[in-house]
Design an enzyme around this catalytic site. Structure first.
Site, short mmCIF file in Angstrom:
data_model
loop_
_atom_site.label_atom_id
_atom_site.label_comp_id
_atom_site.label_asym_id
_atom_site.label_seq_id
_atom_site.Cartn_x
_atom_site.Cartn_y
_atom_site.Cartn_z
N GLY A 1 -6.35 9.07 1.23
CA GLY A 1 -7.01 10.14 1.97
C GLY A 1 -6.95 11.49 1.26
CD GLU B 1 -3.79 1.08 1.13
OE1 GLU B 1 -5.01 0.99 1.13
OE2 GLU B 1 -3.15 1.52 2.11
CD GLU C 1 -3.04 6.20 7.07
OE1 GLU C 1 -3.59 5.48 7.93
OE2 GLU C 1 -3.65 6.68 6.09
CE LYS D 1 -6.65 4.75 6.18
NZ LYS D 1 -6.10 5.73 5.26
CG HIS E 1 -1.86 1.60 6.09
ND1 HIS E 1 -1.66 2.96 6.11
CD2 HIS E 1 -2.95 1.38 5.31
CE1 HIS E 1 -2.61 3.54 5.38
NE2 HIS E 1 -3.40 2.60 4.89
CG ASN F 1 -7.15 0.66 7.32
OD1 ASN F 1 -7.36 0.62 8.52
ND2 ASN F 1 -6.01 1.15 6.81
CB SER G 1 -9.11 8.28 -3.04
OG SER G 1 -8.37 9.13 -2.17
P1 13P Z 1 -8.70 6.17 1.76
O1 13P Z 1 -9.66 5.21 1.10
O2 13P Z 1 -9.33 6.99 2.84
O3 13P Z 1 -7.94 6.97 0.75
O4 13P Z 1 -7.62 5.25 2.52
C1 13P Z 1 -7.02 4.23 1.82
C2 13P Z 1 -6.25 3.42 2.78
O5 13P Z 1 -5.23 3.86 3.30
C3 13P Z 1 -6.73 2.07 3.12
O6 13P Z 1 -5.81 1.36 3.84
#
Ligand code: 13P
Length: 264
Positions: free
Chosen positions: A181, A175, A105, A20, A103, A18, A221
């Site tokens: 992150g 997640e 976010e 982002k 997601h 992803n 992560s």
């Molecule tokens: P990270 O791997 O940067 O923690 O992000 C995970 C994520 O949100 C994947 O959708």
């Protein structure tokens, strides 16, 4: 453990990046070109979920390779007065295979609710896309010991009215929001516990056969260092990778770990 360990091989192992809000179209091409030879022999399904403006160029770059391209969201209507939105039909039309929906976010910053997640999931399925549905608890929800309640609610609402047949095109990404992150990975045991619980929820809703066949990813992560341990777990069938998916060698190392975790 809820289900027989043998069921692990009934499921496709899927490693999805992803990206982002990262990578311009030129940078996206460069990253995919670097990635292509590194994952060319992968047994696992390899997916890159890229920003909307990168989709066209990513589909071109991935043509005739084993890399599938995904988007990171879509709207629930096919067309209309929804300024700034992209429909599932538009994604399908340009050759997108996957879309990430719900997601954390988007839930956190853009007012996404389980109701809108469900509408987007239904629309994406109707358009013929494969959907990665994201669920996960906040830190304080885990601390209050309601992780299972949160997950069960999300699974039930996000998949409301999704048929057993449509479940063939659903991937669940667990997640935990506190692990995204932050560099704070769930332990392999924590990831397995919740992924196993998700499968139990799916079994309640759809029965054993459907539940056993759904790929459940862990995200938060995950990187080249911790992937093998996480992916060794029976119910962790893949990963949804943020930061580490932006570096070709790291992402490819996760794909290798995934290949090593499967026996098919
Ligand atoms: P990270 O791997 O940067 O923690 O992000 C995970 C994520 O949100 C994947 O959708």
């Amino acid at each position: 453990m809820l289900l027989d360990a043998l069921t692990r091989d009934m499921r496709k192992t899927i490693i999805a990046g992803n990206w982002k809000m990262n990578k311009t179209p030129a940078e996206a091409t460069a990253l995919l070109e670097e990635l292509k030879p590194l994952v060319a022999d992968a047994k696992s399904e390899v997916v890159a979920c890229v920003p909307f403006v990168d989709l066209g160029i990513a589909i071109e770059a991935a043509r005739d390779t084993n890399i599938k391209i995904g988007a990171q969201n879509c709207h629930w209507e096919e067309s209309g007065a929804y300024t700034g939105e992209i429909s599932a039909a538009m994604l399908k039309d340009i050759g997108v295979d996957y879309v990430v929906i719900g997601h954390s976010e988007r839930r956190q910053y853009f007012g996404e609710t389980d109701e809108t997640v469900n509408k987007r999931v239904k629309a994406a399925l109707a358009a013929g896309l494969k959907v990665i549905v994201c669920v996960g608890e906040l830190l304080w929800e885990r601390e209050c010991n309601i992780t299972n309640e949160v997950i069960a609610r999300q699974i039930k609402l996000d998949l409301w009215d999704v048929t057993p047949e449509e479940m063939k095109n659903i991937v669940i990404a667990y997640e935990p929001v506190w692990a995204i992150g932050t560099g704070k990975t769930a332990t392999a045991e924590q990831a397995e516990e919740v992924c196993d619980f998700i499968r139990m929820c799916l079994k309640t809703l759809y029965g054993l056969e459907v539940a056993s066949a759904v790929t459940i990813q862990y995200g938060g992560s995950m990187n080249d260092q911790n992937a093998a341990e996480l992916l060794a777990k029976t119910n962790v069938d893949g990963g949804l990778i943020g930061g580490a998916s932006l570096v070709a060698e790291k992402f490819a190392a996760i794909v290798k770990a995934a290949d090593a975790s499967t026996t098919y």
